[in-house]
Design a protein around this motif. Structure first.
Motif, PDB file in Angstrom:
ATOM      1  N   LEU B  35     -37.731  31.323 -64.511  1.00  0.00           N
ATOM      2  CA  LEU B  35     -38.348  32.624 -64.255  1.00  0.00           C
ATOM      3  C   LEU B  35     -37.257  33.682 -64.142  1.00  0.00           C
ATOM      4  O   LEU B  35     -36.116  33.363 -63.830  1.00  0.00           O
ATOM      5  N   ASN B  36     -37.627  34.909 -64.378  1.00  0.00           N
ATOM      6  CA  ASN B  36     -36.762  36.018 -63.994  1.00  0.00           C
ATOM      7  C   ASN B  36     -37.124  36.407 -62.571  1.00  0.00           C
ATOM      8  O   ASN B  36     -38.305  36.572 -62.255  1.00  0.00           O
ATOM      9  N   VAL B  37     -36.110  36.517 -61.728  1.00  0.00           N
ATOM     10  CA  VAL B  37     -36.390  36.846 -60.337  1.00  0.00           C
ATOM     11  C   VAL B  37     -35.820  38.227 -60.022  1.00  0.00           C
ATOM     12  O   VAL B  37     -34.664  38.516 -60.336  1.00  0.00           O
ATOM     13  N   PHE B  38     -36.657  39.050 -59.412  1.00  0.00           N
ATOM     14  CA  PHE B  38     -36.236  40.390 -59.025  1.00  0.00           C
ATOM     15  C   PHE B  38     -36.183  40.502 -57.500  1.00  0.00           C
ATOM     16  O   PHE B  38     -37.041  39.953 -56.815  1.00  0.00           O
ATOM     17  N   GLY B  39     -35.196  41.189 -57.029  1.00  0.00           N
ATOM     18  CA  GLY B  39     -35.140  41.500 -55.607  1.00  0.00           C
ATOM     19  C   GLY B  39     -35.666  42.903 -55.380  1.00  0.00           C
ATOM     20  O   GLY B  39     -35.463  43.786 -56.214  1.00  0.00           O
ATOM     21  N   VAL B  40     -36.339  43.097 -54.270  1.00  0.00           N
ATOM     22  CA  VAL B  40     -36.819  44.433 -53.902  1.00  0.00           C
ATOM     23  C   VAL B  40     -36.125  44.824 -52.602  1.00  0.00           C
ATOM     24  O   VAL B  40     -36.125  44.062 -51.642  1.00  0.00           O
ATOM     25  N   GLY B  46     -39.457  49.693 -50.979  1.00  0.00           N
ATOM     26  CA  GLY B  46     -38.627  49.537 -52.171  1.00  0.00           C
ATOM     27  C   GLY B  46     -39.451  49.416 -53.438  1.00  0.00           C
ATOM     28  O   GLY B  46     -38.998  49.813 -54.519  1.00  0.00           O
ATOM     29  N   ILE B  47     -40.650  48.864 -53.325  1.00  0.00           N
ATOM     30  CA  ILE B  47     -41.503  48.817 -54.522  1.00  0.00           C
ATOM     31  C   ILE B  47     -41.911  50.246 -54.878  1.00  0.00           C
ATOM     32  O   ILE B  47     -41.844  50.653 -56.040  1.00  0.00           O
ATOM     33  N   LEU B  48     -42.297  50.981 -53.852  1.00  0.00           N
ATOM     34  CA  LEU B  48     -42.753  52.351 -54.101  1.00  0.00           C
ATOM     35  C   LEU B  48     -41.631  53.224 -54.642  1.00  0.00           C
ATOM     36  O   LEU B  48     -41.864  54.105 -55.480  1.00  0.00           O
ATOM     37  N   LYS B  49     -40.426  52.976 -54.156  1.00  0.00           N
ATOM     38  CA  LYS B  49     -39.297  53.782 -54.622  1.00  0.00           C
ATOM     39  C   LYS B  49     -38.613  53.151 -55.817  1.00  0.00           C
ATOM     40  O   LYS B  49     -37.539  53.573 -56.236  1.00  0.00           O
ATOM     41  N   ALA B  74     -37.931  47.311 -44.014  1.00  0.00           N
ATOM     42  CA  ALA B  74     -38.385  48.596 -43.485  1.00  0.00           C
ATOM     43  C   ALA B  74     -39.886  48.493 -43.262  1.00  0.00           C
ATOM     44  O   ALA B  74     -40.520  47.573 -43.749  1.00  0.00           O
ATOM     45  N   ARG B  75     -40.407  49.367 -42.483  1.00  0.00           N
ATOM     46  CA  ARG B  75     -41.865  49.488 -42.391  1.00  0.00           C
ATOM     47  C   ARG B  75     -42.277  50.595 -43.359  1.00  0.00           C
ATOM     48  O   ARG B  75     -41.517  51.507 -43.630  1.00  0.00           O
ATOM     49  N   CYS B  76     -43.456  50.501 -43.906  1.00  0.00           N
ATOM     50  CA  CYS B  76     -43.833  51.429 -44.970  1.00  0.00           C
ATOM     51  C   CYS B  76     -45.293  51.835 -44.789  1.00  0.00           C
ATOM     52  O   CYS B  76     -46.210  51.084 -45.111  1.00  0.00           O
ATOM     53  N   LYS B  77     -45.499  53.050 -44.288  1.00  0.00           N
ATOM     54  CA  LYS B  77     -46.867  53.509 -44.036  1.00  0.00           C
ATOM     55  C   LYS B  77     -47.658  53.725 -45.324  1.00  0.00           C
ATOM     56  O   LYS B  77     -48.851  53.479 -45.381  1.00  0.00           O
ATOM     57  N   GLY B  84     -50.861  54.164 -52.180  1.00  0.00           N
ATOM     58  CA  GLY B  84     -49.532  53.559 -52.108  1.00  0.00           C
ATOM     59  C   GLY B  84     -49.503  52.227 -52.841  1.00  0.00           C
ATOM     60  O   GLY B  84     -48.588  51.947 -53.626  1.00  0.00           O
ATOM     61  N   ARG B  85     -50.495  51.429 -52.589  1.00  0.00           N
ATOM     62  CA  ARG B  85     -50.508  50.100 -53.230  1.00  0.00           C
ATOM     63  C   ARG B  85     -50.650  50.219 -54.742  1.00  0.00           C
ATOM     64  O   ARG B  85     -50.078  49.447 -55.498  1.00  0.00           O
ATOM     65  N   LYS B  86     -51.405  51.225 -55.156  1.00  0.00           N
ATOM     66  CA  LYS B  86     -51.581  51.439 -56.597  1.00  0.00           C
ATOM     67  C   LYS B  86     -50.228  51.769 -57.236  1.00  0.00           C
ATOM     68  O   LYS B  86     -49.870  51.220 -58.291  1.00  0.00           O
ATOM     69  N   LYS B  87     -49.498  52.648 -56.595  1.00  0.00           N
ATOM     70  CA  LYS B  87     -48.173  53.018 -57.103  1.00  0.00           C
ATOM     71  C   LYS B  87     -47.257  51.780 -57.127  1.00  0.00           C
ATOM     72  O   LYS B  87     -46.485  51.575 -58.067  1.00  0.00           O
ATOM     73  N   ALA B  88     -47.370  50.984 -56.097  1.00  0.00           N
ATOM     74  CA  ALA B  88     -46.575  49.758 -56.033  1.00  0.00           C
ATOM     75  C   ALA B  88     -46.901  48.867 -57.231  1.00  0.00           C
ATOM     76  O   ALA B  88     -46.010  48.334 -57.905  1.00  0.00           O
ATOM     77  N   TYR B  89     -48.177  48.742 -57.496  1.00  0.00           N
ATOM     78  CA  TYR B  89     -48.603  47.905 -58.610  1.00  0.00           C
ATOM     79  C   TYR B  89     -47.990  48.406 -59.915  1.00  0.00           C
ATOM     80  O   TYR B  89     -47.456  47.640 -60.718  1.00  0.00           O
ATOM     81  N   GLU B  90     -48.048  49.706 -60.088  1.00  0.00           N
ATOM     82  CA  GLU B  90     -47.517  50.272 -61.333  1.00  0.00           C
ATOM     83  C   GLU B  90     -46.013  50.015 -61.468  1.00  0.00           C
ATOM     84  O   GLU B  90     -45.533  49.661 -62.535  1.00  0.00           O
ATOM     85  N   ASN B  91     -45.310  50.161 -60.360  1.00  0.00           N
ATOM     86  CA  ASN B  91     -43.863  49.891 -60.418  1.00  0.00           C
ATOM     87  C   ASN B  91     -43.582  48.429 -60.725  1.00  0.00           C
ATOM     88  O   ASN B  91     -42.670  48.115 -61.497  1.00  0.00           O
ATOM     89  N   LEU B  92     -44.336  47.534 -60.110  1.00  0.00           N
ATOM     90  CA  LEU B  92     -44.108  46.104 -60.388  1.00  0.00           C
ATOM     91  C   LEU B  92     -44.425  45.807 -61.860  1.00  0.00           C
ATOM     92  O   LEU B  92     -43.720  45.028 -62.511  1.00  0.00           O
ATOM     93  N   LYS B  93     -45.451  46.423 -62.356  1.00  0.00           N
ATOM     94  CA  LYS B  93     -45.831  46.177 -63.752  1.00  0.00           C
ATOM     95  C   LYS B  93     -44.765  46.652 -64.734  1.00  0.00           C
ATOM     96  O   LYS B  93     -44.574  46.059 -65.805  1.00  0.00           O
ATOM     97  N   LYS B  94     -44.064  47.730 -64.358  1.00  0.00           N
ATOM     98  CA  LYS B  94     -42.957  48.188 -65.222  1.00  0.00           C
ATOM     99  C   LYS B  94     -41.949  47.070 -65.462  1.00  0.00           C
ATOM    100  O   LYS B  94     -41.272  47.024 -66.473  1.00  0.00           O
TER     101      LYS B  94
END
Lengths: 326, 326, 326, 326
Positions: B35-40, B46-49, B74-77, B84-94
Motif C-alpha cells: 500500500l501507499n501510506v500517507f501521514g497526516v 491536518g486533513i482539512l489543511k 490537535a483538537r479540531c472543531k 468540515g468532514r466534507k472538506k476532509a473527504y475531498e482532501n483525502l480523495k485528492k
C-alpha cells in the motif's frame, strides 16, 4: 588535642538525595578510626528528645543508593533558643559525645555554630541541600540529583508540548536560588529561564513569544524558579494568557519529586568524600567548619560564613540560553 | 471487496506514549502489503489543511522508543461539523486515500464514526489514551507508561515524605477515570486512593489520618485522580489541613509528565500489535471498528460503541489497598 | 584576521552521550553569528566521501536529550595518510569551509592536528569520550552519563547479589583509563576496584574475600576496568574461583550500554558550553586547540597536547574505597 | 476446616523483582486476618537452619518498590531429600506453623509439592520468576520488570549501533524460555529474535544481513535468548563474522541486571494481588496450589502441574517482527 571517642551524626532541614551516602561515610570512617558513632533521629529535635542510638557498619549497609535519609529530618524551633541547646548538650554528654556532624543547609549550620560556641562539642557541617546556594563550596549534596530529576521530567513535558505545539511554564524548586532553574533550563533547551538572581522582564518574554508565534515556533518551554520575583509558574502563565490568549499555555509544577530518588554518581561520590572528610577534620582538631569542595579540593569554611549565598551568575549563560534555544 | 491502495494514518486528541510505535506499525505493515501510506499532521486538522504526505519505511525508523507523536496532534472543531468532514473527504480523495487509521481517544472515534458513515472512506480506530477508559479493550496505548511514570514520581515523593514524616496528597491524571490513581496508588502502597468511580468520604479518611497520628504513623500518601468529585489534590489538602492542622501536609500535582516519556515494553508491543491489526482489518474489509485487546486477543468494537466507559472497579481492590497499606 | 564564513562540524571516534548537544550548540551558535554551518556525516570519512550538507537551526531541534550522534561516526584510515587529508581539504574547499569543529577523542584530534598544519582550515576539537582521559580538561562529554548508566546497572546487580549472597565481578568500559571503574565503584560501594592506573594484587583481594567469608560477608562487588592488567572480569573471576571455589561468583560485563542513553544534565551543559566556545574560538582566530574546562573555566589546549593522559589518581581514593565498603 | 494460626513465607530459587511486594502482601494480609506471620531467610535452607523469625506490619514497610528480596534466597539440595524435608517440618512445627507461602519458580514448587504430600503443612506457591514460563498463569512476578530493564538497555545499544552503523548481537536471559527475548525484541524493533521455542536458521539470518548490507541497512539488532539452541550471543556473532567479515559486529550480554531493579507497576500490583490471594486461599482451606492470573482472574493450579511450560508462541508474532523491523 583532646582525644576523640564518640561522635554523632544527624540530618537536618530539607532532605536531599545523597544524605544517606554521607551518613554511611561518617559512620564507617568513624568506625575505621575506632570511634563510637551514634545516629540521631530527626535532626536537632532528636537530640532534645534523646533519640540517639549507636550505629555499626551494618547500620549503613545498602543505603548509598537510597533517596531520603534513614536518620529522618525535621525542623526544630526549640534549638533556636539557648535553653534548647543546653538541653541538647546535656543529652549528648549522657552519651559522652565529643563531636557532631550535621548534614543540612545554612539554617542547620547556624544552629550548629551557636551550639559549638556555647558548649564544648565541636561541630562539622556538610552542605546537604538541593539548592546549591551555600557559600564555600562548588557543589552541595543533592543538587546534581535534583537537576537530573528535573530534566527527566522536563524531557517528558517537551514530548507532549511538541505533540501539541504548546507553551509550558514549568516551575522548579529554588526559593532563594535559581541554580536548578538555570541548569535544568539549559539542559532541556528551554526558551526562557526565570530566576531570582536576575530580574525578568516578562513583557520582553511575551514579545518574544509573539514573535515566535509569527514564525510558527509554537513549542516553548519557560523554566521558572519558585522564588522568582514574578511569583511562580501560575502567575507567569496567567500573565502570558492575558497577553497571548491564542497560545495553548499550560503549567507544570515539578514539586517534591525533585527531593527524592536515588542519588546520581556525582552526589554519591561528593557525599562519600565529604563524610570521610568530616571525620578526618574532627580527628585533626579542625572544628566548627563546613566541609566544601572548591576546585576539586576539600575546603573548610567557618560555620558562621557558610551562609546562603547568591552566587553571581555569569551573564554569558543567559546569552548561551538565548542562542541555543533559538 | 474493493481493492485497497492508499491509506492514511493520524494521531488525534491527547497524546499518549506509544503513539509513535503505532504509527510505525501502520506504516510498515501497509508498505509490506504494497500500500501507499500517507501521514497526516495534527490529526483531523491536518486533513482539512491538507498536511498529508507520503511515508516510507524510513520515515518511522528509530521512533518505536520515542514519546509524543511525530505526526503531532490537535483538537479540531471544524471536523465536528458536516462541512468540515466534507472538506476532509475531498482532501483525502485528492490523494486517492481509501482507508484511514485514527489513533486517539473516544472523541476522535466519534469523529471517525460520523465521517465513515457519511463518506466512503473506511476508518479504523486505535485506542491511544493514557486514561484506559475506552469500552472494548483491556488496555489502551499509553496507560502502562503513564502509571509507571506516576509510580516513579510517587516513589520519589515517598522518599521525602518518609524523611520528614509528612502527608502528601498527590494528584494524578484522569478527568473521568481513576485507573491511573488506582494502579499507581496500589503500586506505591498509598494509604488512600480517591477516584471518580467511587464516592470518597473525606471525613472517613480524616478520621483515619487522626487515628494513624495517634499510633505515630505520620507518613501517609493519598493519591487523587484529577476528576475525583472532591475537587482535586489542592481541595483535599485544604480540607485535611482544616481538620488536622498539626499534620505536615503537602500537595504534589504530577501533571503533564504523565503524558511523555519513552513507552514501556507493554505499550510498545500493544501499539505494534494494534497498528499491524489495523492494516489487516482494512485489508480484510473490516471497517469502522476500533481495534482492542480482550483476553489477549484482537477484538473489534464498532466505532460508535468505542466510547468512554467507566468500568466497574472490583470493590475487592479497595479492600486490598486498605489491608496492604496498613 | 580572515573573516569566517562557513564552518563544518563532525563527530568522530567512539560515540559518547552529549555529542548531539554539542552539535546543536555548534550549529546554533554558528547561525547566530551569521555563519553557514555544514554537517559532515561519519566523521572524516564523510569529508572524503563528500557527505557534507548545510544545516539550519531546525536540523538540531529536539536532539539535546538524545544519545548517539545524528551525524554518525566512523573511524577512517584514509585520513591517516596525507593523500586522504588532501582530498578532505579539496572537498571542504568545494563548500568554501574555513573552519572545522571535530567532536571526538585523542585519535580524532591527532588527525585534526596534522590536517590543520598541512592545510589552511583551522580546527577546533571538543573532547567527546566516555573515558575522561584527555589532557587539558577536567571533564569530557559523555563521561558523566556513562558512569551514571554504570551505577544504575550495578545497583541492579547488587539487588540480586544481595538476594543470593553472591560475589559479582563487573567489567566496565575503559581500555586505557579507569575513571569509569573508579567513579562507579565508589558510588556503588564496591568492595574492590581494579583499574589500569594502579597495579592490583589479586592475591590480596582473594585473601580479603576469604577473610570476608569467615565473618559472613558474602556479598561483594568487584568493579574492573576492561583495560586492567589482570585481563578483565572473566579472567579475574576465573582466578577467584580457582582460589575460592566455595564462593558463588558471577561475571557481568556492562558493555556498550555505557555508550548510549540520554545524556545527564552535566553532559548536556558541558556539551552546550563547549560547542558555543568552539565557534567563539574560531571567530576570535584561536585555532587548532581543544576546548576544555579547567576549574569551571574554558581552557584551550593545542591539539597536539590534547592526548590521552593517565591522570595521577589520588591514592586517598583507594583508602576511601576500602574504608567505606567495609 | 482446621483453624489457621501461624503462617510462614519464603522466597526461593532465582530472585525476581516484585518478590518484596509479594512478601509485603502476604505479611500484611496475614496480620489483617490475625495470623502470626513468620519470615524464613534463604528459602528452604532457612527452614532447615531454623532462620525463622516473626514479622510485623512494619517489617515490610517501604519495600514494595525495592528489587531483590529482603528474605534472601538460595538453592537447597538437602530439601530434595526426604530427610531434609522431615527436618524442615520439625522446625516449622517448633513455631506451630500451619501454612507456608513459597515465592519462587517451578523447582521451588516441586519441593513444596513433595513436602505438602508428606507432611500436614499446606503450601501455596506464587510464581516469582523473570522467565514467565510457568503453566497456569499469564504472568509471573518479575517478568514485566525484566523486559523493561532489557529494553532500556537495548535502546541504549541502539543509540551506539546507530551512531556506528553496527550489528549488535544481544543476549537476554531465558535458559528454557524465550519470552524475554521475544518481548524485548519486538519492543526495540530488533531485526531478528532467536529463542529456544523456535528453531532459528542462522544461514537465513546471515543471508538477510547480506541483503540488508546491499541496500545499505547496516544497523541491525539480533536479540538472542541465552537458551537458544545456537548457543548464545558469542557463538551467533562468531558465525556471523565468519560469513560476513565486513560487518562491524558486536556482542552484548545483558546478564544479571535483568534480575534487579525497582519493580514496574504491573509487577507490584501482580505481586500484591497474588500475596493477598495466597493468604486468602490458605484461610479458605485451598491447599497445595500455585496462585496464577488467567484472563485477569485468580486461578489455582495444583503444585504438581505448575511446571515449566513452553507455551506455544503464536507464529504471527514472528511475521510481525519481520514486517515491523523492515
Amino acid at each position: 588535642m583532646k582525644k576523640l571517642n564518640n561522635i554523632a551524626v544527624l540530618t537536618s532541614g530539607g532532605d536531599a538525595p545523597g544524605m544517606n551516602a554521607a551518613v554511611r561515610a561518617v559512620v564507617r570512617t568513624g568506625i575505621y578510626h575506632q570511634l563510637n558513632v551514634f545516629g540521631v533521629m530527626y535532626g536537632y529535635r532528636g537530640i532534645l528528645k534523646n533519640e540517639i542510638f549507636p550505629m555499626e557498619s551494618k547500620s549503613v549497609a545498602n543505603i548509598i543508593q537510597r533517596g531520603g535519609t534513614i536518620l529522618k529530618t525535621a525542623r526544630c524551633k526549640e534549638f533556636y533558643e539557648y535553653e534548647g541547646r543546653k538541653k541538647a548538650y546535656e543529652n549528648l554528654k549522657k552519651h559522652n559525645i565529643d563531636g557532631l556532624v550535621v548534614i543540612g543547609g545554612d539554617g542547620s549550620f547556624n544552629g550548629a555554630q551557636k551550639f559549638s560556641q556555647e558548649f564544648d562539642i565541636p561541630c562539622i557541617g556538610l552542605p546537604g541541600t538541593i539548592d546549591k546556594d551555600i557559600a564555600g563550596t562548588d557543589f552541595t549534596i543533592g543538587f546534581d540529583t535534583a537537576v537530573n530529576t528535573a530534566i527527566e521530567a522536563i524531557d517528558k513535558i517537551r514530548d507532549t508540548a511538541d505533540a501539541h505545539d504548546r507553551l509550558f511554564v514549568i516551575e522548579v524548586m529554588g526559593r532563594d536560588a535559581g541554580y536548578i532553574a538555570l541548569h535544568s533550563g539549559i539542559a532541556t533547551g528551554a526558551e526562557h529561564i526565570m530566576m531570582p538572581e536576575r530580574k525578568t522582564e516578562l513583557h520582553d518574554i511575551i514579545e518574544e513569544l509573539q514573535a515566535n508565534e509569527r514564525r510558527k515556533k509554537l513549542v516553548n518551554l519557560i523554566v521558572v524558579a519558585e522564588g522568582d520575583e514574578t511569583g511562580g509558574a501560575n502567575e507567569v502563565a496567567r500573565r502570558i494568557k492575558e497577553s497571548c490568549p491564542q497560545l495553548d499555555t499550560r503549567v507544570c509544577i515539578l514539586g517534591h519529586i525533585q527531593r527524592g530518588g536515588s542519588p546520581t554518581c556525582t552526589d554519591r561520590i561528593l557525599a562519600s568524600r565529604m563524610g570521610y572528610a568530616a571525620v578526618d577534620a574532627l580527628l585533626e582538631g579542625i572544628h566548627n567548619v563546613m566541609i566544601g569542595i572548591v576546585n576539586d579540593k576539600i575546603h573548610y569554611t567557618p560555620l558562621d560564613k557558610a551562609v546562603k549565598a547568591k552566587q553571581e551568575i555569569d551573564p554569558e549563560w543567559f546569552k548561551i540560553v538565548k542562542i541555543l534555544a533559538s
